[in-house]
Design a protein around this motif. Structure first.
Motif, PDB file in Angstrom:
ATOM      1  N   ALA A 180      15.896   4.848  -6.722  1.00 33.36           N
ATOM      2  CA  ALA A 180      16.401   4.007  -5.634  1.00 33.36           C
ATOM      3  C   ALA A 180      15.592   4.233  -4.361  1.00 33.36           C
ATOM      4  N   ARG A 181      15.204   5.481  -4.109  1.00 37.37           N
ATOM      5  CA  ARG A 181      14.446   5.782  -2.898  1.00 37.37           C
ATOM      6  C   ARG A 181      13.055   5.167  -2.948  1.00 37.37           C
ATOM      7  N   VAL A 182      12.448   5.159  -4.136  1.00 37.63           N
ATOM      8  CA  VAL A 182      11.144   4.500  -4.283  1.00 37.63           C
ATOM      9  C   VAL A 182      11.256   3.034  -3.889  1.00 37.63           C
ATOM     10  N   GLY A 183      12.316   2.361  -4.406  1.00 39.60           N
ATOM     11  CA  GLY A 183      12.520   0.959  -4.060  1.00 39.60           C
ATOM     12  C   GLY A 183      12.741   0.760  -2.576  1.00 39.60           C
ATOM     13  N   ALA A 184      13.442   1.698  -1.943  1.00 39.93           N
ATOM     14  CA  ALA A 184      13.700   1.582  -0.509  1.00 39.93           C
ATOM     15  C   ALA A 184      12.422   1.776   0.300  1.00 39.93           C
ATOM     16  N   LEU A 185      11.570   2.710  -0.119  1.00 40.23           N
ATOM     17  CA  LEU A 185      10.342   2.993   0.642  1.00 40.23           C
ATOM     18  C   LEU A 185       9.387   1.811   0.618  1.00 40.23           C
ATOM     19  N   VAL A 186       9.208   1.193  -0.533  1.00 40.98           N
ATOM     20  CA  VAL A 186       8.254   0.067  -0.585  1.00 40.98           C
ATOM     21  C   VAL A 186       8.767  -1.130   0.191  1.00 40.98           C
ATOM     22  N   ALA A 187      10.041  -1.115   0.535  1.00 42.42           N
ATOM     23  CA  ALA A 187      10.602  -2.208   1.324  1.00 42.42           C
ATOM     24  C   ALA A 187      10.468  -1.962   2.822  1.00 42.42           C
ATOM     25  N   GLN A 188       9.992  -0.769   3.205  1.00 42.89           N
ATOM     26  CA  GLN A 188       9.962  -0.422   4.626  1.00 42.89           C
ATOM     27  C   GLN A 188       8.633  -0.724   5.312  1.00 42.89           C
ATOM     28  N   VAL A 189       7.518  -0.624   4.587  1.00 47.36           N
ATOM     29  CA  VAL A 189       6.200  -0.834   5.205  1.00 47.36           C
ATOM     30  C   VAL A 189       5.336  -1.715   4.315  1.00 47.36           C
ATOM     31  N   THR A 190       4.294  -2.334   4.930  1.00 48.89           N
ATOM     32  CA  THR A 190       3.349  -3.152   4.175  1.00 48.89           C
ATOM     33  C   THR A 190       1.980  -3.032   4.825  1.00 48.89           C
ATOM     34  N   SER A 191       1.003  -3.706   4.221  1.00 47.51           N
ATOM     35  CA  SER A 191      -0.361  -3.660   4.753  1.00 47.51           C
ATOM     36  C   SER A 191      -0.573  -4.813   5.736  1.00 47.51           C
ATOM     37  N   PRO A 192      -1.325  -4.570   6.795  1.00 47.79           N
ATOM     38  CA  PRO A 192      -1.630  -5.665   7.731  1.00 47.79           C
ATOM     39  C   PRO A 192      -2.684  -6.624   7.175  1.00 47.79           C
ATOM     40  N   VAL A 232       2.495  -5.642  -5.304  1.00 53.55           N
ATOM     41  CA  VAL A 232       2.840  -4.363  -5.927  1.00 53.55           C
ATOM     42  C   VAL A 232       4.226  -3.919  -5.483  1.00 53.55           C
ATOM     43  N   SER A 233       4.560  -4.157  -4.214  1.00 55.94           N
ATOM     44  CA  SER A 233       5.878  -3.773  -3.697  1.00 55.94           C
ATOM     45  C   SER A 233       6.987  -4.465  -4.481  1.00 55.94           C
ATOM     46  N   VAL A 234       6.809  -5.756  -4.738  1.00 51.88           N
ATOM     47  CA  VAL A 234       7.811  -6.513  -5.485  1.00 51.88           C
ATOM     48  C   VAL A 234       7.985  -5.925  -6.887  1.00 51.88           C
ATOM     49  N   ARG A 235       6.849  -5.616  -7.524  1.00 50.73           N
ATOM     50  CA  ARG A 235       6.895  -5.067  -8.881  1.00 50.73           C
ATOM     51  C   ARG A 235       7.622  -3.726  -8.898  1.00 50.73           C
ATOM     52  N   VAL A 236       7.297  -2.860  -7.946  1.00 52.67           N
ATOM     53  CA  VAL A 236       7.933  -1.536  -7.890  1.00 52.67           C
ATOM     54  C   VAL A 236       9.427  -1.673  -7.619  1.00 52.67           C
ATOM     55  N   LYS A 237       9.797  -2.557  -6.688  1.00 54.36           N
ATOM     56  CA  LYS A 237      11.220  -2.746  -6.365  1.00 54.36           C
ATOM     57  C   LYS A 237      11.994  -3.252  -7.583  1.00 54.36           C
ATOM     58  N   GLU A 238      11.400  -4.193  -8.314  1.00 50.07           N
ATOM     59  CA  GLU A 238      12.086  -4.753  -9.482  1.00 50.07           C
ATOM     60  C   GLU A 238      12.328  -3.675 -10.538  1.00 50.07           C
ATOM     61  N   ARG A 239      11.282  -2.894 -10.794  1.00 49.72           N
ATOM     62  CA  ARG A 239      11.400  -1.870 -11.840  1.00 49.72           C
ATOM     63  C   ARG A 239      12.344  -0.745 -11.422  1.00 49.72           C
ATOM     64  N   ARG A 260      -0.653   3.053  -6.512  1.00 50.99           N
ATOM     65  CA  ARG A 260      -1.580   2.048  -5.970  1.00 50.99           C
ATOM     66  C   ARG A 260      -1.111   1.583  -4.587  1.00 50.99           C
ATOM     67  N   TRP A 261       0.192   1.416  -4.450  1.00 47.99           N
ATOM     68  CA  TRP A 261       0.767   0.997  -3.168  1.00 47.99           C
ATOM     69  C   TRP A 261       0.465   2.036  -2.086  1.00 47.99           C
ATOM     70  N   ILE A 262       0.591   3.311  -2.420  1.00 53.87           N
ATOM     71  CA  ILE A 262       0.322   4.383  -1.457  1.00 53.87           C
ATOM     72  C   ILE A 262      -1.157   4.388  -1.069  1.00 53.87           C
ATOM     73  N   ARG A 263      -2.062   4.299  -2.084  1.00 52.01           N
ATOM     74  CA  ARG A 263      -3.500   4.338  -1.792  1.00 52.01           C
ATOM     75  C   ARG A 263      -3.923   3.153  -0.928  1.00 52.01           C
ATOM     76  N   ALA A 264      -3.386   1.985  -1.235  1.00 48.76           N
ATOM     77  CA  ALA A 264      -3.759   0.797  -0.459  1.00 48.76           C
ATOM     78  C   ALA A 264      -3.346   0.942   0.995  1.00 48.76           C
ATOM     79  N   LEU A 265      -2.156   1.443   1.229  1.00 46.20           N
ATOM     80  CA  LEU A 265      -1.695   1.608   2.607  1.00 46.20           C
ATOM     81  C   LEU A 265      -2.497   2.678   3.330  1.00 46.20           C
ATOM     82  N   GLN A 266      -2.883   3.706   2.602  1.00 42.88           N
ATOM     83  CA  GLN A 266      -3.692   4.756   3.231  1.00 42.88           C
ATOM     84  C   GLN A 266      -5.070   4.223   3.600  1.00 42.88           C
ATOM     85  N   GLU A 267      -5.612   3.302   2.793  1.00 38.08           N
ATOM     86  CA  GLU A 267      -6.949   2.757   3.046  1.00 38.08           C
ATOM     87  C   GLU A 267      -6.916   1.600   4.056  1.00 38.08           C
ATOM     88  N   GLU A 268      -5.871   0.808   4.008  1.00 34.60           N
ATOM     89  CA  GLU A 268      -5.814  -0.410   4.825  1.00 34.60           C
ATOM     90  C   GLU A 268      -5.019  -0.228   6.109  1.00 34.60           C
TER      91      GLU A 268
END
Length: 450
Positions: A241-253, A262-269, A375-383
């Motif tokens: 549940a926390r994973v789903g909550a985290l991907v809903a809090q931030v995104t890439s500019p 990727v966020s949608v996929r992670v939240k669904e799963r 992948r979501w974490i790496r993308a946010l760290q890079e972007e």
């Protein structure tokens, strides 16, 4: 084999006995062991009410609960203190099952002292309260209902939700201890007689139920393992549940970033995994209840088979007579047992299949969360990252996400093993074979009446 301790007559594990009664509890048939222990002759017992051996120390509430079960068409199991004609007491574990026009009661020596001892203490408390209640001028019917309510509360405190759940726990254990002492359908040399054929049939049904009991043991092991796994399930659900909550809090500019997809996929799963986990515990409880029902029903059939086999052997040995009615009632009970056992086995199999599907889905969803989450974490760290809600500390979010990603869901390995085990556990009951065996009994009885 019997011996006396104080004022109590005790008997051997192999000394099973039974009686059949009409719908009001008037005795129709007994066997030799019953007559011997009660110190009444068959002529004195047949036609008498079953309470001819009732002990005054037995709480009326126990019998009231027993009759409540029987009137609902369900078997009842009760520890009972009886008083013989010579004034000696004897304890039995009594199983009473409905027949077409009455009841069959099979009694064995109490063997499960871990349960028997506290039940005797319950009885003493309830009976004392009943006597006080009767002294206040209440009728026998009122005393029975009062005692039934008190005994029900006693059972609840012992974690039984009533007499039927108590029976489902008590009978399989009593029977297992009986079998552990070597009590089986007796073997006799084959002779050309209907009773010899009946004894052979009972041996065959016993072998059939041996296999079912073995399979149920495997189911119980699976349930116990799943129960152990479930002790940590809240942590798994919280993490998903926390994973789903985290991907809903931030995104890439970056408008071209894959982060939103990727966020949608992670939240669904993660949401699906949490949903399955929430259902999983109730499904496990349901499977436990269903397997308990199958164990109870198969133990009942096994007990009736054992009683019929012991009685048939006694007839062959010349120790019992007038056997047609008795064997007929025992054979009828086997068919009644089968009618309840078959759907219970099917329900258990269906539920196990559903639980297996849930386990595989859960393993798949949890395994498939981690890689896109990384992948979501790496993308946010890079972007870079931007908050979808005011006041979010993006650094803290990413740090927590990295820690969750590193931890993952190692519990899936054990669950995958349990899912594989669930697929290998099968409850089989050859209904047609058992019906054919019982038909052979009826054919033999018809020969005896010719």
């Amino acid at each position: 084999m019997e011996y006396v301790v104080g004022n109590e007559r005790r008997f051997g594990a192999a000394d099973l006995f039974f009686s059949t009664t009409d719908a009001k509890g008037v005795i129709r048939r007994t066997n030799r062991v019953f007559n011997t222990l009660s110190r009444y002759s068959a002529e004195q017992l047949v036609g008498a009410p079953h309470n001819i051996i009732r002990h005054d120390d037995m709480p009326a509430g126990a019998f009231r609960l027993m009759w409540d079960e029987l009137e609902q068409g369900r078997p009842a199991c009760v520890y009972v203190l009886n008083r013989a004609r010579d004034g000696l007491d004897y304890w039995v574990f009594a199983t009473v099952a409905p027949l077409a026009d009455g009841y069959l009661s099979v009694r064995v020596r109490p063997n499960n002292h871990a349960l028997f001892a506290p039940v005797k203490e319950m009885y003493a408390r309830v009976r004392a309260a009943e006597c006080d209640y009767a002294a206040q001028g209440h009728s026998r019917h009122e005393v029975g209902r009062y005692g039934a309510a008190l005994l029900t509360e006693e059972l609840h405190q012992a974690h039984f939700r009533g007499l039927y759940p108590f029976a489902r726990a008590a009978l399989p254990r009593e029977l297992a201890l009986l079998v552990a002492e070597g009590v089986r359908v007796p073997q006799r040399a084959q002779v050309d007689s209907p009773m010899s054929a009946i004894l052979s049939v009972m041996s065959a049904i016993e072998r059939d139920t041996d296999e079912l009991v073995r399979q149920l043991g495997e189911y119980q092991d699976l349930i116990n393992s799943l129960g152990s796994w479930m002790t940590g399930v809240r942590s798994v659900g919280d993490r998903a549940a926390r994973v789903g909550a985290l991907v809903a809090q931030v995104t890439s500019p970056d408008p071209e970033s894959s982060v939103p997809t990727v966020s949608v996929r992670v939240k669904e799963r993660s949401a699906r995994a949490v949903e399955v986990l929430q259902q999983f515990n109730s499904s496990l409880v349901e499977l436990y209840e269903m397997v308990s029902e199958v164990r109870f029903r198969s133990s009942l059939m096994r007990l009736h088979t054992l009683m019929a086999g012991i009685f048939a052997a006694a007839v062959l040995d010349g120790e019992e007579h007038d056997s047609t009615e008795a064997i007929g009632g025992l054979a009828q009970s086997l068919l009644t047992d089968l009618e309840s056992l078959v759907p219970s086995c099917q329900n258990a199999a269906d539920l196990a299949e559903r639980l297996d599907a849930d386990m595989r889905s859960l393993v798949s969803d949890l395994d498939r969360i981690r890689r896109p989450f990384q992948r979501w974490i790496r993308a946010l760290q890079e972007e870079g990252a931007q908050s979808l809600s005011d006041g979010t500390d993006i650094g803290v979010v990413l740090q927590e996400a990295a820690e969750l990603s590193e931890r993952g869901f190692p519990e899936t390995a054990t669950l995958a093993e349990l899912a594989a085990k669930a697929r290998s556990v099968v409850v089989t009951l050859e209904e047609a074979v058992i019906r054919e065996r019982v038909a052979t009994v009826h054919e033999s009885l018809a020969q005896m009446q010719e």
